[in-house]
Structures are given as structure tokens and as C-alpha cells.
Scaffold this motif. Structure first.
Motif, short mmCIF file in Angstrom:
data_model
loop_
_atom_site.label_atom_id
_atom_site.label_comp_id
_atom_site.label_asym_id
_atom_site.label_seq_id
_atom_site.Cartn_x
_atom_site.Cartn_y
_atom_site.Cartn_z
N TYR A 178 2.15 11.85 12.73
CA TYR A 178 1.53 10.66 13.30
C TYR A 178 1.31 10.85 14.80
O TYR A 178 2.08 11.52 15.48
CB TYR A 178 2.40 9.43 13.06
CG TYR A 178 2.31 8.89 11.65
CD1 TYR A 178 1.24 8.12 11.24
CD2 TYR A 178 3.32 9.17 10.72
CE1 TYR A 178 1.15 7.64 9.95
CE2 TYR A 178 3.24 8.71 9.42
CZ TYR A 178 2.15 7.93 9.04
OH TYR A 178 2.06 7.47 7.75
N ARG A 323 -2.72 3.88 16.00
CA ARG A 323 -2.00 5.00 15.41
C ARG A 323 -2.83 5.59 14.28
O ARG A 323 -3.51 4.88 13.55
CB ARG A 323 -0.64 4.56 14.87
CG ARG A 323 0.27 5.73 14.47
CD ARG A 323 1.60 5.25 13.90
NE ARG A 323 1.42 4.72 12.54
CZ ARG A 323 2.44 4.43 11.72
NH1 ARG A 323 3.68 4.60 12.13
NH2 ARG A 323 2.21 3.96 10.52
N HIS A 325 -2.93 9.55 11.70
CA HIS A 325 -2.20 10.76 11.31
C HIS A 325 -3.12 11.95 11.51
O HIS A 325 -4.32 11.88 11.24
CB HIS A 325 -1.76 10.66 9.84
CG HIS A 325 -0.71 11.66 9.46
ND1 HIS A 325 -0.99 12.98 9.18
CD2 HIS A 325 0.65 11.53 9.35
CE1 HIS A 325 0.12 13.63 8.90
NE2 HIS A 325 1.14 12.77 8.99
#
Length: 342
Positions: A178, A323, A325
Motif C-alpha cells: 500500500y 491510498r 496499492h
């Protein structure tokens, strides 16, 4: 074509740490030009400040790819008598999302000062209604980290109305893949595009069609890729995929947007991207974003006679503390690679 994950991460971090609110993108545009040259690709800067990178293809037909390097930010609206700054937003974000955020004020003579965004009633120990006060532009200010107790003190620092303000990105890269930071919209998309360019270079292969990669600098204010080179007939806009109620996208997915506020994207292009994602076993989601616009939206509204599609890595809390990944960013580059090699 293999995506170099180390390179992908490196360029994403460099992009995130370079301030670039819409209209203040000269520094990052130079970085983009230098990176393109290092990969062996020619680039040019448009009068508006966008960077166009050309990758020769096997055929003369041209495919456009866009991603935007400009971000949310602010500008000095006025200097208050108490030595704080009233600011005006650049881009569309909730004012509460920047409360207590660190920032930098960029003067026109090249100086930078740090500051903090605060409500005008910043302490519950002093103001009984501090919690209830509405978080809106008129009720917010920037405290400058200098000896500045008056308007004259601020002017003496060289700070003026119209100076740009950038938000501290607060980048965190986690061992599990992440990455959280401001401005993943759309620096994650730009990183995916450069991973594609690096992959083409390393493999020594040419795309089926000539690519014109448009790195735009005004997307957050609505007109990023309003101009496209006239030979572009198809455009894939690479931008973040949103997440939330009634949406399927996750932070590990490549988002394929079927429709946003500008209307539906091209049926054949979108269908092809879905089929390629299936063939290459790329985690993906097809979603509709009614409160969203892209570089492709700007190009279509600007009169470009093109077909257009929109993809990008899934990003949580867009226009806030975002956020995603790294798998989603890498797989966005993989899907682009599959499309350009067809």
C-alpha cells in the motif's frame, strides 16, 4: 513487456514529492521532460504547459494517452491584519480535508515558506464554538511559520496575493504494497504511464500505433487535455478510480470507467479494455462516476473528434488522504501495454 516495479515506485515517489498545484507545474513539467529524454523519447511543451511525449509506432496512426500531473492546492487570496493568510482553493476538495495540514507558500521570486492550515478559531480551550464552526473558505486561514504578526510582516517576507500554496503530500510507502499520500490523483496514473514507457524501452519493442502521451497540467480545474494533437483519433485517459457506495472498485483493482459526468465513454474501447483485463488476468472493476471528470472529458468538450476511454488504479478517499496499492498501479501499466501492442 515487463513492468519494472522498482522504477515504478521510484518515479511515483519523485512525482509525489514535487509540488505541482494546477497552474504551478513548471518544475514538474521539466522533470517529466528530463525523464522522457532519459528513456530516449522526444517531448515538447505546449504553450499551455502540457508535455507531449512521442513514441514511434509500427503504423502512422496515432493513439493518445493522457495523465495529469497537476494537483489540488491553493493560492493566497489575501493577507490578514493578524499576519495569517486567507486562501482560495485550487481544485475541488472538502475544506475539512485540509484542516491542520502542513503546506508550503511559493513566492514568485522563488522563496518558500512553511505554514499550517487552521480554522480561524483553532483551539477548543479558547473558543466555545470551535467544534461547531463551519469549515468553509471564509473560516480558514494559514499560519505562517515565520515571525509574522501583521500584514506588513508578511509582505516583508515577499509573500503576495496570487502566490501558490501546495499541500504536504505526507507520503507513506508500506511493506505490504500500500502507498498512502495526497495527490495519488493523478501521480499514480502518471507513474503507470512512465512504467509503460520504460517497459517499451527495455523490451526494445514499438507499439502498434504511434503514441502521443499528453501529461496535462490543468486537469483539476477542468481543461487539462482540452487540446490534443490533431492526429490523435483515440485517447485513453489514465486517472484514479474512485471508491465508495455502489462502486465495485478496490485499491488493488484497475478501474475501467464506463461513464462519468461528461457521459459514456466509447463502447468499443471500453469493451476492448475489459476483454484485455480478462485475458491478462488483471483484477479490474467497471464503474460509473457521476461526480467525476477526466482529461478525456476536457478533450471531448473542447471539440476533439476522438473516441475515448478512462482507466486507472483504484484510489480510496479521493481528494483527501488518498491510498492505493502498488499492484493496481503496476497493473494499470500492464493493461495499457496490452492495449498499445494490439
Amino acid at each position: 513487456m515487463i513492468i519494472n516495479r522498482e522504477y515504478l515506485t521510484d518515479i511515483l515517489l519523485r512525482l509525489l514529492h514535487t509540488p505541482s498545484p494546477s497552474g504551478f507545474c513548471g518544475r514538474i513539467a521539466s522533470m517529466i521532460e528530463q525523464e522522457a529524454a532519459a528513456l530516449g523519447y522526444a517531448s515538447e511543451r505546449t504553450p499551455k504547459g502540457c508535455v507531449i511525449i512521442t513514441v514511434p509506432g509500427k503504423r502512422e496512426e496515432t493513439l493518445g494517452i493522457s495523465a495529469h500531473v497537476d494537483t489540488l492546492g491553493a493560492m493566497v487570496r489575501s493577507i490578514k491584519s493578524n499576519g495569517t493568510i486567507r486562501f482560495t482553493p485550487i481544485g475541488g476538495y472538502m475544506m475539512s480535508s485540509v484542516e491542520n495540514e502542513y503546506c508550503r507558500i511559493h513566492t514568485r521570486d522563488g522563496r518558500e515558506y512553511e505554514g499550517t492550515v487552521l480554522p480561524v478559531k483553532p483551539s477548543v480551550h479558547v473558543y466555545g464554538d470551535a467544534r461547531e464552526m463551519k469549515r468553509e473558505e471564509a473560516n480558514m486561514e494559514i499560519r505562517i511559520d515565520e515571525h509574522a504578526a501583521s500584514k506588513d510582516d508578511v509582505l516583508a517576507l515577499g509573500i503576495s496575493v496570487g502566490d501558490f500554496i501546495s499541500w504536504e503530500p505526507r507520503v507513506r510507502q508500506l511493506p505490504n504494497g500500500y502507498i498512502k499520500s495526497r495527490h495519488l490523483d493523478d501521480k499514480a496514473g502518471v507513474a503507470a504511464v512512465f512504467a509503460l514507457l520504460r517497459g517499451l524501452r527495455d523490451a526494445g519493442v514499438a507499439p502498434d500505433r504511434t503514441l502521443k502521451v499528453v501529461i496535462s497540467v490543468y486537469e483539476e480545474v477542468g481543461h487539462g487535455a482540452a487540446y490534443l494533437p490533431p492526429d490523435v483519433r483515440e485517447l485513453i485517459a489514465v486517472d484514479m478510480g474512485a471508491m465508495g457506495d455502489d462502486l465495485s472498485c478496490k485499491e488493488t483493482d484497475v478501474s475501467i470507467c464506463a461513464k462519468d459526468s461528461s457521459g459514456p465513454y466509447d463502447y468499443e474501447m471500453t469493451s476492448k479494455l475489459i476483454e484485455l483485463a480478462k485475458q491478462h488476468r488483471i483484477p479490474y472493476a467497471v464503474d460509473i462516476y457521476p461526480n467525476y471528470g477526466s482529461d478525456a472529458s476536457a478533450a471531448l468538450r473542447g471539440g476533439s473528434n476522438i473516441r475515448a476511454a478512462l482507466i486507472g488504479p483504484g484510489v480510496h478517499a479521493s481528494h483527501g488522504m488518498e491510498r492505493t496499492h502498488m499492484d493496481a498501479v503496476a497493473n494499470t501499466a500492464v493493461l495499457l501495454g496490452a492495449y498499445v501492442m494490439e
